[in-house]
Write a protein that holds these residues in place. Structure first.
Motif, PDB file in Angstrom:
ATOM      1  N   SER A  57       0.836  -1.292  -0.045  1.00 49.31           N
ATOM      2  CA  SER A  57      -0.195   0.016   0.216  1.00 49.31           C
ATOM      3  C   SER A  57       0.732   1.402  -0.001  1.00 49.31           C
ATOM      4  O   SER A  57       1.826   1.565   0.675  1.00 49.31           O
ATOM      5  CB  SER A  57      -0.937  -0.002   1.110  1.00 49.31           C
ATOM      6  OG  SER A  57      -1.769   1.187   1.097  1.00 49.31           O
ATOM      7  N   LEU A  58       0.483   2.188  -0.843  1.00 53.10           N
ATOM      8  CA  LEU A  58       1.225   3.541  -1.023  1.00 53.10           C
ATOM      9  C   LEU A  58       0.737   4.402   0.151  1.00 53.10           C
ATOM     10  O   LEU A  58       1.476   5.369   0.629  1.00 53.10           O
ATOM     11  CB  LEU A  58       0.733   4.102  -2.298  1.00 53.10           C
ATOM     12  CG  LEU A  58       1.165   3.524  -3.525  1.00 53.10           C
ATOM     13  CD1 LEU A  58       0.906   4.644  -4.682  1.00 53.10           C
ATOM     14  CD2 LEU A  58       2.705   3.105  -3.559  1.00 53.10           C
ATOM     15  N   TYR A  59      -0.071   3.981   0.901  1.00 50.84           N
ATOM     16  CA  TYR A  59      -0.892   4.730   2.172  1.00 50.84           C
ATOM     17  C   TYR A  59      -0.035   4.563   3.239  1.00 50.84           C
ATOM     18  O   TYR A  59      -0.382   5.049   4.348  1.00 50.84           O
ATOM     19  CB  TYR A  59      -2.220   4.275   2.044  1.00 50.84           C
ATOM     20  CG  TYR A  59      -3.085   4.916   1.015  1.00 50.84           C
ATOM     21  CD1 TYR A  59      -2.820   5.420   0.178  1.00 50.84           C
ATOM     22  CD2 TYR A  59      -4.450   4.111   0.797  1.00 50.84           C
ATOM     23  CE1 TYR A  59      -3.675   5.884  -0.845  1.00 50.84           C
ATOM     24  CE2 TYR A  59      -5.129   4.275  -0.042  1.00 50.84           C
ATOM     25  CZ  TYR A  59      -4.801   5.408  -1.059  1.00 50.84           C
ATOM     26  OH  TYR A  59      -5.447   5.852  -2.048  1.00 50.84           O
ATOM     27  N   ASN A  60       1.061   3.701   3.302  1.00 51.43           N
ATOM     28  CA  ASN A  60       1.934   3.545   4.459  1.00 51.43           C
ATOM     29  C   ASN A  60       2.865   4.537   4.581  1.00 51.43           C
ATOM     30  O   ASN A  60       3.471   4.821   5.357  1.00 51.43           O
ATOM     31  CB  ASN A  60       2.768   2.147   4.117  1.00 51.43           C
ATOM     32  CG  ASN A  60       2.058   1.024   4.568  1.00 51.43           C
ATOM     33  OD1 ASN A  60       1.372   0.908   5.804  1.00 51.43           O
ATOM     34  ND2 ASN A  60       1.852  -0.124   3.692  1.00 51.43           N
ATOM     35  N   LYS A  81     -11.727   4.085  -1.251  1.00 51.13           N
ATOM     36  CA  LYS A  81     -12.466   4.162  -2.552  1.00 51.13           C
ATOM     37  C   LYS A  81     -11.285   3.960  -3.597  1.00 51.13           C
ATOM     38  O   LYS A  81     -10.325   4.348  -3.341  1.00 51.13           O
ATOM     39  CB  LYS A  81     -13.366   5.359  -2.836  1.00 51.13           C
ATOM     40  CG  LYS A  81     -12.557   6.662  -2.902  1.00 51.13           C
ATOM     41  CD  LYS A  81     -13.704   7.792  -3.126  1.00 51.13           C
ATOM     42  CE  LYS A  81     -12.999   9.261  -3.029  1.00 51.13           C
ATOM     43  NZ  LYS A  81     -14.216  10.117  -3.339  1.00 51.13           N
ATOM     44  N   VAL A  82     -11.668   3.543  -4.581  1.00 51.94           N
ATOM     45  CA  VAL A  82     -10.918   3.422  -5.796  1.00 51.94           C
ATOM     46  C   VAL A  82     -10.305   4.842  -6.252  1.00 51.94           C
ATOM     47  O   VAL A  82     -11.134   5.811  -6.416  1.00 51.94           O
ATOM     48  CB  VAL A  82     -11.442   2.942  -7.212  1.00 51.94           C
ATOM     49  CG1 VAL A  82     -10.526   2.785  -8.222  1.00 51.94           C
ATOM     50  CG2 VAL A  82     -11.994   1.610  -6.698  1.00 51.94           C
ATOM     51  N   ASN A 190      -7.368   0.449  -0.767  1.00 56.90           N
ATOM     52  CA  ASN A 190      -6.331   0.313   0.328  1.00 56.90           C
ATOM     53  C   ASN A 190      -5.159   0.749  -0.088  1.00 56.90           C
ATOM     54  O   ASN A 190      -3.918   0.640   0.316  1.00 56.90           O
ATOM     55  CB  ASN A 190      -5.958  -1.185   0.987  1.00 56.90           C
ATOM     56  CG  ASN A 190      -7.070  -1.532   1.862  1.00 56.90           C
ATOM     57  OD1 ASN A 190      -7.696  -0.624   2.597  1.00 56.90           O
ATOM     58  ND2 ASN A 190      -7.406  -2.805   2.079  1.00 56.90           N
ATOM     59  N   GLY A 191      -5.107   1.407  -1.341  1.00 56.07           N
ATOM     60  CA  GLY A 191      -3.683   2.049  -1.901  1.00 56.07           C
ATOM     61  C   GLY A 191      -2.761   1.375  -2.552  1.00 56.07           C
ATOM     62  O   GLY A 191      -1.433   1.371  -2.691  1.00 56.07           O
ATOM     63  N   GLU A 192      -3.269  -0.017  -3.205  1.00 55.55           N
ATOM     64  CA  GLU A 192      -2.435  -0.749  -3.989  1.00 55.55           C
ATOM     65  C   GLU A 192      -2.556  -0.845  -5.244  1.00 55.55           C
ATOM     66  O   GLU A 192      -3.632  -0.517  -5.800  1.00 55.55           O
ATOM     67  CB  GLU A 192      -2.733  -2.357  -3.618  1.00 55.55           C
ATOM     68  CG  GLU A 192      -2.569  -2.664  -2.032  1.00 55.55           C
ATOM     69  CD  GLU A 192      -3.075  -3.880  -1.603  1.00 55.55           C
ATOM     70  OE1 GLU A 192      -3.118  -4.368  -0.298  1.00 55.55           O
ATOM     71  OE2 GLU A 192      -4.109  -4.308  -2.319  1.00 55.55           O
ATOM     72  N   ILE A 193      -1.210  -0.811  -5.995  1.00 56.88           N
ATOM     73  CA  ILE A 193      -1.510  -0.443  -7.637  1.00 56.88           C
ATOM     74  C   ILE A 193      -2.057  -1.693  -8.372  1.00 56.88           C
ATOM     75  O   ILE A 193      -1.419  -2.761  -7.983  1.00 56.88           O
ATOM     76  CB  ILE A 193      -0.060  -0.335  -8.069  1.00 56.88           C
ATOM     77  CG1 ILE A 193       0.294   1.098  -7.556  1.00 56.88           C
ATOM     78  CG2 ILE A 193      -0.116   0.141  -9.693  1.00 56.88           C
ATOM     79  CD1 ILE A 193       1.674   1.479  -8.013  1.00 56.88           C
TER      80      ILE A 193
END
Length: 218
Positions: A57-60, A81-82, A190-193
Motif C-alpha cells: 500500500s502506498l498509504y503506508n 475508494k478507488v 487500500n492504496g495498492e496499484i
C-alpha cells in the motif's frame, strides 16, 4: 522511512507486472469500505487501523501533503475508494493536458458510478510553482469537479518518493520544463496499484474495466 520506501518499492517492482494484467481475486474482510468524514474536498478522514494496509500500500507513506484548497492531509485520507492517480505540472503545455484529457475519458466511462466511489488525484512534479492557489486555478480552468478531483503538492522529497513507487520518472530541465513519463495508475481502496496505463492517448477501455472490476468487489 527511507528503508521502508526501498522495501516497498522492491515489493511493488516484483508484483506490478502481474497486477497490471488483472485485478487481484482475493477478498479481504478488513478491506470493507469505511465511512469517511470531514474534508471539504470529499476525500474524508478515514477511521481505518494501520493494520488494514498491506506492505504494497502506498498509504503506508507518512508524508504531509496539501490539496488545492491549502488543506493539510495524508495519503491515508484517500483510503476507502478507488483512486486514479497521475503526476503532472500546471506549466506543462503538451503532455500534461493530454493526461488530464485521458483521465476525463476514463471518468466518462464510469459515469454510472457515484462520485464517492471513485477519486482522481493529480500530483504536481513542480511544487515550487504549483502552489495550492495555482492548483486551484488549474482545476477551475479545466473544469475538474472538486468532489472527485484532488490536486496535491508537497515537499520535493515527498513527491519524488511517491513518484518512485508509482514508477514515474521525471527530470527538471534548465529551461524550467520537466521531462517525465506519462502513467495513469489505478489504486484499490487500500492504496495498492492494480493497474497502470502508460503513454498518451491510450484507449481507456482497459483502465475502465479494471476499475469496474474493483468496484464490483467493494
Amino acid at each position: 522511512m527511507k528503508r521502508f520506501t526501498l522495501y516497498l518499492f522492491t515489493l511493488i517492482a516484483l508484483g506490478l507486472t502481474a497486477c497490471q494484467q488483472e485485478v487481484a481475486h482475493e477478498d479481504d474482510s478488513c478491506c470493507a469500505k469505511p465511512v469517511a468524514e470531514g474534508l471539504p474536498d470529499g476525500t474524508g478522514t478515514l477511521a481505518i487501523p494501520a493494520a488494514a494496509l498491506t506492505d504494497m500500500s502506498l498509504y503506508n507513506l507518512d508524508s504531509d501533503w496539501q490539496n488545492q484548497r491549502g488543506e493539510e492531509l495524508k495519503l491515508q485520507n484517500f483510503q476507502g475508494k478507488v483512486q486514479l492517480v497521475a503526476m503532472v505540472y500546471t506549466h506543462c503545455s503538451y503532455a500534461c493536458p493530454r493526461i488530464v484529457a485521458d483521465l476525463k475519458r476514463i471518468e466518462m466511462g464510469l459515469e454510472q458510478y457515484k462520485q464517492e466511489d471513485i477519486g482522481i488525484v493529480l500530483v504536481t512534479m513542480d511544487p515550487a510553482r504549483d502552489t495550492p492557489a495555482r492548483l486551484l486555478q488549474f482545476a477551475e480552468s479545466n473544469n475538474l469537479n472538486p468532489k472527485r478531483w484532488t490536486l496535491l503538492t508537497s515537499e520535493q522529497d515527498n513527491i519524488r518518493e511517491l513518484a518512485a513507487l508509482l514508477n514515474m520518472k521525471y527530470k527538471m530541465e534548465l529551461d524550467g520544463e520537466i521531462s517525465h513519463s506519462n502513467i495513469i495508475s489505478v489504486l484499490n481502496e487500500n492504496g495498492e496499484i492494480i493497474h497502470q496505463a502508460e503513454g498518451l492517448g491510450v484507449e481507456p477501455d482497459e483502465t475502465v474495466n479494471a476499475i469496474k472490476s474493483l468496484l464490483q468487489k467493494i
